[in-house]
Design a protein around this motif. Sequence first.
Motif, PDB file in Angstrom:
ATOM      1  N   GLN A  20       0.846  -1.189   0.000  1.00  0.00           N
ATOM      2  CA  GLN A  20       0.000   0.000   0.000  1.00  0.00           C
ATOM      3  C   GLN A  20       0.885   1.244   0.000  1.00  0.00           C
ATOM      4  O   GLN A  20       2.008   1.209   0.497  1.00  0.00           O
ATOM      5  CB  GLN A  20      -0.951   0.011   1.193  1.00  0.00           C
ATOM      6  N   GLN A  21       0.371   2.318  -0.577  1.00  0.00           N
ATOM      7  CA  GLN A  21       1.124   3.563  -0.683  1.00  0.00           C
ATOM      8  C   GLN A  21       0.160   4.727  -0.527  1.00  0.00           C
ATOM      9  O   GLN A  21      -0.873   4.794  -1.200  1.00  0.00           O
ATOM     10  CB  GLN A  21       1.840   3.643  -2.031  1.00  0.00           C
ATOM     11  N   VAL A  39      -5.102   6.618  -0.298  1.00  0.00           N
ATOM     12  CA  VAL A  39      -4.190   5.480  -0.175  1.00  0.00           C
ATOM     13  C   VAL A  39      -4.577   4.435  -1.211  1.00  0.00           C
ATOM     14  O   VAL A  39      -5.759   4.090  -1.334  1.00  0.00           O
ATOM     15  CB  VAL A  39      -4.244   4.869   1.239  1.00  0.00           C
ATOM     16  N   VAL A  40      -3.601   3.923  -1.957  1.00  0.00           N
ATOM     17  CA  VAL A  40      -3.866   2.866  -2.921  1.00  0.00           C
ATOM     18  C   VAL A  40      -3.305   1.559  -2.364  1.00  0.00           C
ATOM     19  O   VAL A  40      -2.187   1.518  -1.844  1.00  0.00           O
ATOM     20  CB  VAL A  40      -3.256   3.197  -4.307  1.00  0.00           C
ATOM     21  N   LEU A  41      -4.113   0.507  -2.434  1.00  0.00           N
ATOM     22  CA  LEU A  41      -3.728  -0.807  -1.939  1.00  0.00           C
ATOM     23  C   LEU A  41      -3.718  -1.801  -3.087  1.00  0.00           C
ATOM     24  O   LEU A  41      -4.678  -1.856  -3.876  1.00  0.00           O
ATOM     25  CB  LEU A  41      -4.695  -1.292  -0.847  1.00  0.00           C
ATOM     26  N   LEU A  42      -2.664  -2.556  -3.187  1.00  0.00           N
ATOM     27  CA  LEU A  42      -2.569  -3.626  -4.185  1.00  0.00           C
ATOM     28  C   LEU A  42      -2.707  -4.958  -3.469  1.00  0.00           C
ATOM     29  O   LEU A  42      -1.943  -5.266  -2.543  1.00  0.00           O
ATOM     30  CB  LEU A  42      -1.230  -3.557  -4.917  1.00  0.00           C
ATOM     31  N   THR A  43      -3.704  -5.744  -3.875  1.00  0.00           N
ATOM     32  CA  THR A  43      -3.871  -7.085  -3.329  1.00  0.00           C
ATOM     33  C   THR A  43      -3.616  -8.100  -4.438  1.00  0.00           C
ATOM     34  O   THR A  43      -3.304  -7.740  -5.572  1.00  0.00           O
ATOM     35  CB  THR A  43      -5.293  -7.269  -2.761  1.00  0.00           C
ATOM     36  N   SER A 109      -1.172   8.821  -9.677  1.00  0.00           N
ATOM     37  CA  SER A 109      -0.159   9.853  -9.494  1.00  0.00           C
ATOM     38  C   SER A 109       0.383   9.775  -8.065  1.00  0.00           C
ATOM     39  O   SER A 109      -0.363   9.927  -7.106  1.00  0.00           O
ATOM     40  CB  SER A 109      -0.748  11.241  -9.749  1.00  0.00           C
ATOM     41  N   PHE A 110       1.694   9.527  -7.937  1.00  0.00           N
ATOM     42  CA  PHE A 110       2.316   9.307  -6.626  1.00  0.00           C
ATOM     43  C   PHE A 110       2.905  10.626  -6.112  1.00  0.00           C
ATOM     44  O   PHE A 110       3.989  11.036  -6.529  1.00  0.00           O
ATOM     45  CB  PHE A 110       3.390   8.224  -6.734  1.00  0.00           C
ATOM     46  N   LYS A 111       2.190  11.263  -5.193  1.00  0.00           N
ATOM     47  CA  LYS A 111       2.617  12.556  -4.645  1.00  0.00           C
ATOM     48  C   LYS A 111       3.749  12.396  -3.631  1.00  0.00           C
ATOM     49  O   LYS A 111       4.517  13.335  -3.409  1.00  0.00           O
ATOM     50  CB  LYS A 111       1.426  13.260  -3.976  1.00  0.00           C
ATOM     51  N   GLU A 117       8.650   0.801  -6.299  1.00  0.00           N
ATOM     52  CA  GLU A 117       8.327  -0.439  -5.599  1.00  0.00           C
ATOM     53  C   GLU A 117       6.916  -0.895  -5.939  1.00  0.00           C
ATOM     54  O   GLU A 117       6.665  -2.094  -6.131  1.00  0.00           O
ATOM     55  CB  GLU A 117       8.469  -0.226  -4.090  1.00  0.00           C
ATOM     56  N   PHE A 118       5.966   0.037  -6.049  1.00  0.00           N
ATOM     57  CA  PHE A 118       4.585  -0.320  -6.383  1.00  0.00           C
ATOM     58  C   PHE A 118       4.518  -0.914  -7.785  1.00  0.00           C
ATOM     59  O   PHE A 118       3.820  -1.909  -8.018  1.00  0.00           O
ATOM     60  CB  PHE A 118       3.689   0.922  -6.291  1.00  0.00           C
ATOM     61  N   PHE A 119       5.250  -0.323  -8.737  1.00  0.00           N
ATOM     62  CA  PHE A 119       5.262  -0.836 -10.117  1.00  0.00           C
ATOM     63  C   PHE A 119       5.847  -2.245 -10.155  1.00  0.00           C
ATOM     64  O   PHE A 119       5.348  -3.115 -10.875  1.00  0.00           O
ATOM     65  CB  PHE A 119       6.071   0.102 -11.004  1.00  0.00           C
ATOM     66  N   ARG A 120       6.884  -2.470  -9.356  1.00  0.00           N
ATOM     67  CA  ARG A 120       7.520  -3.802  -9.336  1.00  0.00           C
ATOM     68  C   ARG A 120       6.564  -4.859  -8.792  1.00  0.00           C
ATOM     69  O   ARG A 120       6.438  -5.957  -9.362  1.00  0.00           O
ATOM     70  CB  ARG A 120       8.784  -3.751  -8.480  1.00  0.00           C
ATOM     71  N   ARG A 121       5.865  -4.517  -7.697  1.00  0.00           N
ATOM     72  CA  ARG A 121       4.941  -5.486  -7.101  1.00  0.00           C
ATOM     73  C   ARG A 121       3.731  -5.725  -7.995  1.00  0.00           C
ATOM     74  O   ARG A 121       3.222  -6.857  -8.075  1.00  0.00           O
ATOM     75  CB  ARG A 121       4.490  -4.985  -5.721  1.00  0.00           C
ATOM     76  N   LEU A 122       3.277  -4.674  -8.684  1.00  0.00           N
ATOM     77  CA  LEU A 122       2.163  -4.854  -9.623  1.00  0.00           C
ATOM     78  C   LEU A 122       2.580  -5.753 -10.779  1.00  0.00           C
ATOM     79  O   LEU A 122       1.805  -6.605 -11.245  1.00  0.00           O
ATOM     80  CB  LEU A 122       1.696  -3.484 -10.140  1.00  0.00           C
TER      81      LEU A 122
END
Length: 382
Positions: A20-21, A39-43, A109-111, A117-122
Amino acid sequence: MDRFAWTNGLLEMNETLVIQQRGVKLYDGDDKAKLDVGVVLLTTHRLIWRDHKNHECCIALSLSQIIYFEEQAAGIGKSAKIVIHLYPVTANKEPGPYQQSKFPYIKLSFKEHGQIEFFRRLTEEMTQKRWETPVPQTISTLRKAPQTGKTRAVGIVGIERKIEQKRKETEQNISEAFEDLSQLMVKAKEMVELSRSIANKIKDKHGDITEDETIRFKSYLLSMGIANPVTRETHGSGTNYHMQLAKQLGDMLLAPLEERGGMMALTEVYCLVNRARGMELLSPEDLVNACKMFESMQLPLRLRVFDSGVMVVQLQSHSEEEMIASALDNVTDKGSLTSEEFAKLLGLSVLLSKERLLLAEKMGHLCRDDSVEGLRFYPNLF
């Protein structure tokens, strides 16, 4: 944005949170969405976005709806983004914040950084496709993927085939890029191990090599830098970033501190660390915040602030009594000393030498003579 549906934010059966970010703004295509920063969460199954103030405002998107995605670099006054291209909306979609959209893609958009890291996990989740793993309890509860391609017109099917082909090519390029990056990181770690080995040999054979050779070797080691510097892009922002940075500083500064008598001025630490980090420069504020976590994380370093306001990093084993005794012994042997003379004797900076003398004076072991010739310290005989 019309692919998003309202949700309560709870994880479903067999669903796991990946990352999450915070500080993420949604875009409907090229237009800003009518939602605040959240907050964006990737599951393993979905992409979830929650408003940072109103937690009841929560929407989700199934990962199976993603065709492909790509990075968009940051610019002047613009944050880094991840562009996600989506399949057309299904007829049985749950209601969401948008009924329809003219764009077939969204942007994250990541403020507050963290996009790498989010792109890698996605990328990992889209490759593994864990949402397709059947739930072991009942076969009847399996979620069937939408058969969208079979009912559409020939023209749309042709476009989707081209998009799917492009997605596969993108996945292959990403896989090859990560393989090259992994090999580079392995080599970097080998170089760091080599630098440590050389440093140990310098210590063991201190008498067999000249001082010029030692200085040359140390300059080579310093130029190798840090293999994997901690950055906001790789570790997000806030406490987690400063904790990871403190760990890296703890490993990096041990040897330099031992060589300099167990203490270094924070300004000297700042120059040493940024030289080793190369292009990933560290701000003074982040360095101070990371150093403040040394004690709470039980690292062998401490941040100390003298009465004059001078900040230093010192080894935990570096005792105040030893500093005072060293200052008193040297001043007694020489009769009197200035900060400059004391610095030459110990091989320290003038600033740190003066602080040691002032500390011994504060404890009543030394006294001063402040004249036009400068500040000179004498043993306190009273």
